[in-house]
Scaffold this motif. Structure first.
Motif, mmCIF file in Angstrom:
data_model
loop_
_atom_site.group_PDB
_atom_site.id
_atom_site.type_symbol
_atom_site.label_atom_id
_atom_site.label_comp_id
_atom_site.label_asym_id
_atom_site.label_seq_id
_atom_site.Cartn_x
_atom_site.Cartn_y
_atom_site.Cartn_z
ATOM 1 N N LYS A 149 -65.903 -13.028 -50.702
ATOM 2 C CA LYS A 149 -67.358 -13.584 -51.090
ATOM 3 C C LYS A 149 -67.443 -14.744 -51.705
ATOM 4 C CE LYS A 149 -69.593 -8.963 -51.247
ATOM 5 N NZ LYS A 149 -70.215 -7.786 -51.929
ATOM 6 N N ASP B 155 -63.871 -13.183 -36.636
ATOM 7 C CA ASP B 155 -64.959 -14.070 -37.141
ATOM 8 C C ASP B 155 -64.496 -14.993 -38.413
ATOM 9 O OD1 ASP B 155 -66.709 -12.751 -35.625
ATOM 10 O OD2 ASP B 155 -67.752 -11.442 -37.161
ATOM 11 N N GLY B 156 -63.666 -14.321 -39.241
ATOM 12 C CA GLY B 156 -63.242 -15.092 -40.360
ATOM 13 C C GLY B 156 -62.154 -16.108 -39.889
ATOM 14 N N ASP C 298 -62.429 -7.748 -51.130
ATOM 15 C CA ASP C 298 -63.697 -8.145 -50.502
ATOM 16 C C ASP C 298 -64.496 -9.125 -51.480
ATOM 17 O OD1 ASP C 298 -63.424 -6.671 -48.271
ATOM 18 O OD2 ASP C 298 -64.508 -4.747 -49.022
ATOM 19 N N GLU D 242 -63.468 -2.297 -37.213
ATOM 20 C CA GLU D 242 -64.882 -3.356 -37.833
ATOM 21 C C GLU D 242 -64.158 -4.140 -38.652
ATOM 22 O OE1 GLU D 242 -67.656 -0.883 -39.992
ATOM 23 O OE2 GLU D 242 -68.037 0.359 -38.164
ATOM 24 N N LEU D 243 -63.116 -4.027 -39.537
ATOM 25 C CA LEU D 243 -62.210 -4.778 -40.347
ATOM 26 C C LEU D 243 -61.567 -5.708 -39.420
ATOM 27 C CD1 LEU D 243 -60.885 -2.411 -42.906
ATOM 28 C CD2 LEU D 243 -62.822 -4.253 -43.164
ATOM 29 N N GLU E 74 -62.644 -6.739 -36.418
ATOM 30 C CA GLU E 74 -63.705 -7.736 -35.913
ATOM 31 C C GLU E 74 -64.153 -8.716 -36.963
ATOM 32 O OE1 GLU E 74 -66.553 -4.714 -34.543
ATOM 33 O OE2 GLU E 74 -65.453 -4.397 -32.818
ATOM 34 N N GLN E 75 -64.089 -8.553 -38.078
ATOM 35 C CA GLN E 75 -64.314 -9.499 -39.485
ATOM 36 C C GLN E 75 -63.149 -10.386 -39.530
ATOM 37 O OE1 GLN E 75 -64.161 -7.573 -43.395
ATOM 38 N NE2 GLN E 75 -65.926 -8.964 -43.976
ATOM 39 N N CYS E 76 -62.057 -9.843 -39.189
ATOM 40 C CA CYS E 76 -61.046 -11.014 -39.340
ATOM 41 C C CYS E 76 -61.275 -11.872 -38.064
ATOM 42 C CB CYS E 76 -59.653 -10.284 -38.913
ATOM 43 S SG CYS E 76 -58.984 -9.262 -40.281
ATOM 44 N N TYR F 149 -59.824 -10.967 -45.651
ATOM 45 C CA TYR F 149 -60.257 -9.974 -44.546
ATOM 46 C C TYR F 149 -58.841 -9.544 -43.851
ATOM 47 C CZ TYR F 149 -64.877 -12.408 -45.016
ATOM 48 O OH TYR F 149 -66.097 -12.892 -45.145
#
Length: 541
Positions: free
Chosen positions: A119, A196-197, A115, A189-190, A192-194, A134
């Motif tokens: 960032k 977006d990324g 993580d 959730e993770l 979904e983050q993938c 991610y």
């Protein structure tokens, strides 16, 4: 610590150990907790308490406390190094990655450092690398849930996105998996983050692979609104793929080989070679300037020298008073079979681990000579992992060199020209300027330049006998393909030009006919000119 130790009937205080390490790691990742003296003092006091605790003397408790404080100090030392390299993004990520790697068996700690790396990547605009962090975190959680029989597939489900994902299978079935509260909800959730990324990274083709993992969960939960949104995202991703294939405006990175020389300055980095992935269309001068500035600030601007020559460096020839950095532009390398399988531009820029650069030379020692004496050394480098990765640079772990003789160089050059023409002609939106520039270079009948120079040097009666028959036939075959590609390109140009370019086009066509005629005379193969249209000018064996 003592309570937890008693609670486990004096076997271990692993739960507290993990919680403390996780807390310290997260504090470091978020607020750069320094290894200040008060914090160090507190570790010493804890150790002293454990050693002077009489009822615990004969147990493993004092040594476990010592082990914990040692682990904390390791994390703090790594943080001090990170502070030192905070302006060096590659080194900073390498340090964080080494911490993530050292906690492969402790999911929550590995997640913390991945993580943190994400960032830094986002801050630096390295979205492909952030997306890979991610993906690795999601795969880590999927692997954890799979082993607990709470999810049908583990990290292998992510292999199509990246072969590097196998790292997440290193999780050990031990106490490191205790006290981790991952659930299907966390995984969704993770994932979904993938999505977006990967969208931000413009790697739209991989979004469907992540979606395949989310869709069954949404369907099971009857979450139709979320399914609608996800299918909308998938529709958008496929539309984006069509758009970037049409415009060819997506650039997924440029690659360079970077090697460091100078034990005094680079220490354990001395002699190491990496492939660096730089954003979009980064030029050689751009990355050279960045590294010169970065290491100049570290060692002194007068001390750092860039070697832009791609030749093998002889360390004995380098002045040890200077830090030397060799920078070479490299391209992804594929065998012919692989090229036919990787059909799209995306496939040729995703999950790649082999790169190539070429160095011209002649047997007389000069770099360049006539076509009959021009040789080429092709260097193929293989990296430890595939790009894109959680890091922007990956070490080179294998090097292979091939020496091309002059006739091989000729075949190679004609092959490249043919491929360039075919690529220009196969795009939906033809770049007229590029097409005409390439055509002009191909159909030129100059005496000492262009494709005909190779035909004269290697295929004429007086020359061809000097070379192996197989090599001569290979070059002839390449010329047949080349003539065909030129014909198709000329026909395409004729269809697209406006009236003001008719005369220019006639000149190209005339040059092409002259070239075909001379080539036919050289290799004694009849040129079929039944029709004056370029596509019907074919070399017949």
């Amino acid at each position: 610590m003592r309570n937890n130790f008693e609670f486990t009937k004096r076997r271990t205080f692993l739960r507290t150990h993990l919680q403390i390490i996780i807390a310290v790691s997260q504090l470091i990742a978020d607020v750069a907790l320094s290894g200040g003296t008060r914090f160090q003092d507190s570790l010493l006091i804890i150790n002293n308490f454990a050693n002077s605790d009489r009822p615990m003397k004969a147990t493993a408790f004092p040594s476990e406390v010592k082990d914990l404080t040692k682990r904390i100090r390791t994390v703090l030392m790594a943080t001090a190094q990170m502070k030192e390299h905070e302006k060096d993004p590659e080194m900073l990520i390498d340090l964080q990655y080494s911490l993530a790697k050292s906690y492969a068996s402790t999911p929550e700690l590995r997640k913390t450092w991945l993580d943190s790396m994400a960032k830094i990547h986002v801050k630096n605009g390295d979205f492909s690398e952030a997306a890979m962090c991610y993906v690795h975190v999601a795969a880590l959680v999927a692997e954890f849930l799979h082993r607990k029989k709470l999810f049908p597939s583990g990290c292998t489900a992510f292999r199509k996105i990246t072969p590097n994902i196998d790292e997440e299978g290193a999780m050990k079935e031990d106490g490191g998996m205790m006290d981790v509260h991952y659930s299907e909800e966390v995984l969704v959730e993770l994932l979904e983050q993938c999505v977006d990324g990967l969208w931000k990274a413009e790697r739209y083709e991989t979004i469907s692979e992540v979606s395949k993992l989310i869709i069954p969960i949404y369907e099971k939960r009857r979450e139709f609104e979320k399914l609608t949104q996800l299918y909308r995202t998938l529709h958008g991703a496929y539309a984006k793929i069509l758009e970037v294939m049409h415009t060819r405006k997506r650039l997924l990175g440029t690659f360079f080989r970077v090697a460091f020389y100078g034990q005094t300055f680079f220490e354990e980095e001395d002699g190491k070679e990496y492939i660096y992935k730089e954003p979009k269309l980064t030029g050689l001068s751009e990355i050279s300037f960045r590294l010169l500035k970065l290491y100049g600030e570290k060692f002194g601007s007068e001390t750092v020298k860039i070697i832009q020559d791609s030749n093998k460096v002889n360390v004995k020839d380098l002045d040890p008073k200077y830090a030397h950095i060799q920078v070479t532009y490299v391209k992804p390398y594929f065998e012919d079979k692989e090229i036919s399988e990787r059909k799209t531009e995306f496939e040729r820029n995703h999950n790649i681990n082999r790169f190539v650069f070429e160095t011209p030379y002649t047997l007389s020692g000069k770099k360049h000579g006539s076509v009959e004496e021009q040789c080429k050394k092709r260097t193929i480098l293989t990296t430890l992992n595939s790009f894109p990765y959680v890091k922007k640079r990956i070490p080179v772990n294998y090097e292979h060199q091939v020496n091309l003789k002059p006739i091989d160089v000729a075949t190679d050059e004609i092959k490249d020209k043919t491929a360039e023409l075919q690529k220009l002609c196969s795009t939906g939106d033809v770049d007229m300027i590029q097409l005409q520039l390439k055509l002009q270079g191909c159909v030129s009948v100059q005496v000492n330049a262009g494709p005909l120079a190779y035909a004269r040097a290697f295929l004429s009666d007086s020359q061809s006998g000097k070379y192996p028959t197989k090599k001569v036939n290979e070059l002839k075959e390449m010329f047949r393909k080349f003539i065909q590609a030129c014909g198709i390109a000329l026909e395409l140009n004729e269809r697209l030009i406006k009236e003001d370019q008719v005369e220019y086009h006639e000149g190209l066509k005339s040059n092409f006919r002259d070239m075909v005629k001379e080539l036919s005379d050289i290799i004694h193969e009849q040129a079929c000119t039944a029709c004056q249209e370029p596509t019907e000018v074919v070399l017949c064996a």
